[in-house]
Design a protein around this motif. Sequence first.
Motif, PDB file in Angstrom:
ATOM      1  N   THR A 147     -23.534  -2.903 -20.152  1.00  0.00           N
ATOM      2  CA  THR A 147     -23.663  -2.871 -21.617  1.00  0.00           C
ATOM      3  C   THR A 147     -22.365  -3.338 -22.279  1.00  0.00           C
ATOM      4  O   THR A 147     -21.281  -2.954 -21.860  1.00  0.00           O
TER       5      THR A 147
ATOM      6  N   CYS B 244     -23.204  -0.413 -15.943  1.00  0.00           N
ATOM      7  CA  CYS B 244     -24.515  -0.998 -16.243  1.00  0.00           C
ATOM      8  C   CYS B 244     -24.412  -2.332 -16.975  1.00  0.00           C
ATOM      9  O   CYS B 244     -25.405  -3.022 -17.152  1.00  0.00           O
TER      10      CYS B 244
ATOM     11  N   CYS C 235     -19.356  -1.638 -20.325  1.00  0.00           N
ATOM     12  CA  CYS C 235     -19.578  -0.603 -19.319  1.00  0.00           C
ATOM     13  C   CYS C 235     -19.594  -1.287 -17.958  1.00  0.00           C
ATOM     14  O   CYS C 235     -20.395  -2.181 -17.718  1.00  0.00           O
TER      15      CYS C 235
ATOM     16  N   HIS D 248     -25.541   4.498 -22.255  1.00  0.00           N
ATOM     17  CA  HIS D 248     -26.542   4.621 -21.191  1.00  0.00           C
ATOM     18  C   HIS D 248     -26.049   5.376 -19.971  1.00  0.00           C
ATOM     19  O   HIS D 248     -26.849   5.853 -19.176  1.00  0.00           O
ATOM     20  N   CYS D 249     -24.742   5.421 -19.771  1.00  0.00           N
ATOM     21  CA  CYS D 249     -24.242   5.943 -18.496  1.00  0.00           C
ATOM     22  C   CYS D 249     -23.403   7.200 -18.629  1.00  0.00           C
ATOM     23  O   CYS D 249     -23.078   7.830 -17.638  1.00  0.00           O
TER      24      CYS D 249
ATOM     25  N   CYS E 161     -20.209   4.771 -22.743  1.00  0.00           N
ATOM     26  CA  CYS E 161     -21.411   3.951 -22.705  1.00  0.00           C
ATOM     27  C   CYS E 161     -22.614   4.802 -23.103  1.00  0.00           C
ATOM     28  O   CYS E 161     -22.792   5.902 -22.588  1.00  0.00           O
TER      29      CYS E 161
HETATM   30 ZN    ZN Z   1     -23.392   1.913 -18.871  1.00  0.00          ZN
END
Ligand code: ZN
Length: 721
Positions: free
Chosen positions: A467, A465, A462, A446-447, A444
Motif C-alpha cells: 500500500t 502489502c 507499506c 491494512h497490516c 498501514c
Molecule cells: Zn500493509
Amino acid sequence: MTKIVHCWIEHPVRKLDQTFTYLYDGEVERGCRVRISFGARQLIGFVDRVEESDESRAEIESRYGFALKDIDVVLDQESLITDELFDLAAWLKEHTLSTAIACFQTMLPGKVKPAGRTASALKEKMVRLSDKEVSLTPKQLEAYLYVRDHQPLTYRELRKAYVNQARSLVEKEAVILYEKEREGKVVEPLANEAALPLLEEQKQVMDEILSSDDAVFLLQGVTGSGKTEIYLQLASKALAEGRQVLILVPEIALTPQMIRRVRQRFKDGLAIYHSGLSDQEKYEQYRLVKTRQASIVVGTRSAVFLPFADLGLIVMDEEHDASYKQDSQPCYHCRDVAIYRGRYHHCKVILGSATPSLDSYARALRHVYHLVVLKERINRTLPTVTVVPVREAIRKGDSYILTDVLREKMAERLARGEQVILLLNRRGYSSLLRCRSCQEVLKCPHCDLAMSWHHDIRRLKCHTCGTEMRTPYVCPVCGSREGFMSYGFGTQRLQEEVQNAFPDARILRMDADTTGRKNAHQKILEAFANREADILLGTQMIAKGLDYPNVTLVGVVNGDEGLSRTDFRSCEVTFDLLMQASGRSGRGDKNGEVVLQVYDPTHYAVVCAARQDYEAFFYQEMKFRHAGQYPPYTYLASLTVASKDQRQTDRLSLALKAGLSGDFQVIGVVSLLKIQDKCRSRILLKGKNEEEIRRGIRQFLDTSDLDLKGLKIDINPLYLD
Ligand code: ZN
Ligand code: ADP
Ligand code: ZN
C-alpha cells in the motif's frame, strides 16, 4: 585409466546449475578444486563425482555424444570436505533454492572457495636436518641439536633462537630448508577451573537432557540462570567420549568470553571461527578441525559448516539472534543446519536463549523440540526496571534523548564509581513518521504495521502489502493537523548529549563506525571491562551476553523505537532487546537498575520486558501473529529482485508475479527502497505449507528463460523491510 570427472562451476545463469563433465588421467577426487576451460574462459570447478572408466576416450566421447575437454590442473591434493558436507550441500541447495556452487562457497573458507579468487594457502619455510656430515663450531652444533630436538621447526623460529648460526647451518648444508603449508595452532588451554556443583534447578535440566532420547532441546533461561554452565558440563561428557563439540554464538563480540570459559574448563584443543579472521586464519582453523587437532570449536554462524568427523554436541547460544540467518544466497538459518548435522552425527543440539524465537518456542510447545527451563538467576536478583515515557518529556520540552529520570540515575551511579551502559535501538529509525501531537507512528491501514517514509518520492509505503499513500493532513489517531516528523538520532548525537550532561565522564562508543577495524570490538569491551571508561554507549551489539560486574545501570534510550518497525517481527525484536538489556545490569553483587525510555509504556512488549516475563509476551504476540496470519502460523518466502535498471527489475518481478502459482498467496509487487543504486522490488509468498511454496518457486525457476541474476530467494525471511 581415464577418469570421468563431473564438476560444478560458477555460472551466472541459474539454469546452468548442473555439473559439467571433463576427463583426467591423473589423481583427482571428489571435493577437490580443478581449473578447467569453459567456452573461452578458464574457471575454477569443484569436483562432485569421479568415475573410473575402462573405456578409451573415444568410447567415452561417443557415449556422451560430444567431445570432452581435459581438466587443466587439479588444485587440491585431497578433498576439501567430507561426504557428510557433500550431502549437506545438496540438502542446503534444495532447502534454500540456491545454486550448488553458492552452497559450496558458503561452506568453505575463503582460501579454498571454489570459483571466486584462487588464492592459495600460505607456505612457511621449515628447517630439518640433512644427512650430510659437516664440521660445526660448538655454537653451530648447539643450533644443529636445537633443530633436531624441535621438529617440526620453522626457519623463523630457528633464527630467533640462533640469529648468527641459522644462515651458516643452511650454507654448510647441515640443515635443509623446505616449504610447508602454514598450520594453525589450537588455542592454549588453561584447564584451571573445575565444573561447578550444579544447583537443584540446573541438575534437573541436566538430567532431563541426558536421560531423554530427544535430539533437539530448547533451553530457556534468563541471563545469568546458569545456561553456560550446563553447556560446559554437557560438552565435558562429549569430550570424554572422544567426540567433538561445537559451540555457536551469534556475534564476534561474544566469542572472547565463551572462549575464556572453555579454555578455563578444558584441556582439549580449541579452534575459533568467525568472520573477523583473515582467509588464511580461517583456513588454518578449518584444517585444525579436519585433522581433528581441535575437539572444541567456538564460532559464529559459518562455523556450523566445519568438517567435523564426530560431533558429540552442538550448542547454539542466543538461538533467537537474527545474525544466525544469512542474508545472501544461500539464505540459510544456522539453526536448520545445526539440526541437520546433529541428526547426522546422532548428537544432541541445545538451543539456548532467555528469549527464544517465537518459532522455536512454538515448536517446543508442540514437542518438536524438547523444552527445558531455568527460571531463577544464580544470584537470585533481578534488576529494578523503570519505564520512562518519552512522550511526556517531549510535551514538557525536555530532551527526549536523555530524560531527567535517566540523567539523575546516571549521576547517582557515576558518583559511586559504578559504570553505565546506554543502548540505542537504531534499526529503521529514520524512515518512520510520527504525529507531532500524539507521537503515534503512521501505520498501514491494512497490516497494522508502520509504514516506511520514502523521502525521494515523498510517499509512505507499506513494505508488507505494498500500500502506498501520501502523508495525510490529519492524524488518523488524534485528529491533529500539526503534521508529522521523523525523530531519529544516532549514537554520535547521543554521545554529544551525554558528554554535555556529564563533562567529566569518560565515554566509549561502540557502533558500526567505531568497530570497523579488526579486533576493535574486543578492544573497546576490554577497555570498558578494565574500567577505562565510565559509560559505554552503542547500538544493539552491546546488548548481548556481556558480563560486567561493575555495571549497575543500563539505559535503553529509545526502547520501543523498534515497535514501529515495518514488519511483523518488530515487537519480538524489541522485546528481545529490552530483555537482553535488562540482563546486562547487576550481574555482580551490586543491585542493578534498568531504565527504559519509551514512547508507549503500555505496549505489551514493554510491559512484559519490564517484568522479565517471556511467557506472557509469547502468548500476546502469538495472538497478533494469528490475527495477521504471520509466521509461525504461516510460512513466507521473499523473492527480491535487484538491478540498476528499473525496467529490468520490473520485467523480472512482473514475470514472477505472473509465473508463480500454487497453494499460496502471491503478495506484491512491492517496490522497496533503493540500495546502492539498485532498484529493488519484492514478491512475498505466504502459505500454510512450506514445501508447497518451494515447489512453486522451483517450478518457476525450471521453466523461466529470464536472466535470474538479480533474484534473491529467502525462504522464511526474518525481516521484510
Ligand atoms: Zn500493509
Ligand atoms: P547464563 O549462560 O544463563 O547467562 P551462566 O552459566 O553464565 O548463565 O551463569 C551465570 C553466573 O553464575 C556465572 O558467573 C556462573 O559462573 C555462575 N554459576 C553458574 N552455575 C553455577 C553454579 N552451579 N554454582 C555457582 N555459580 C554458578
Ligand atoms: Zn496524532
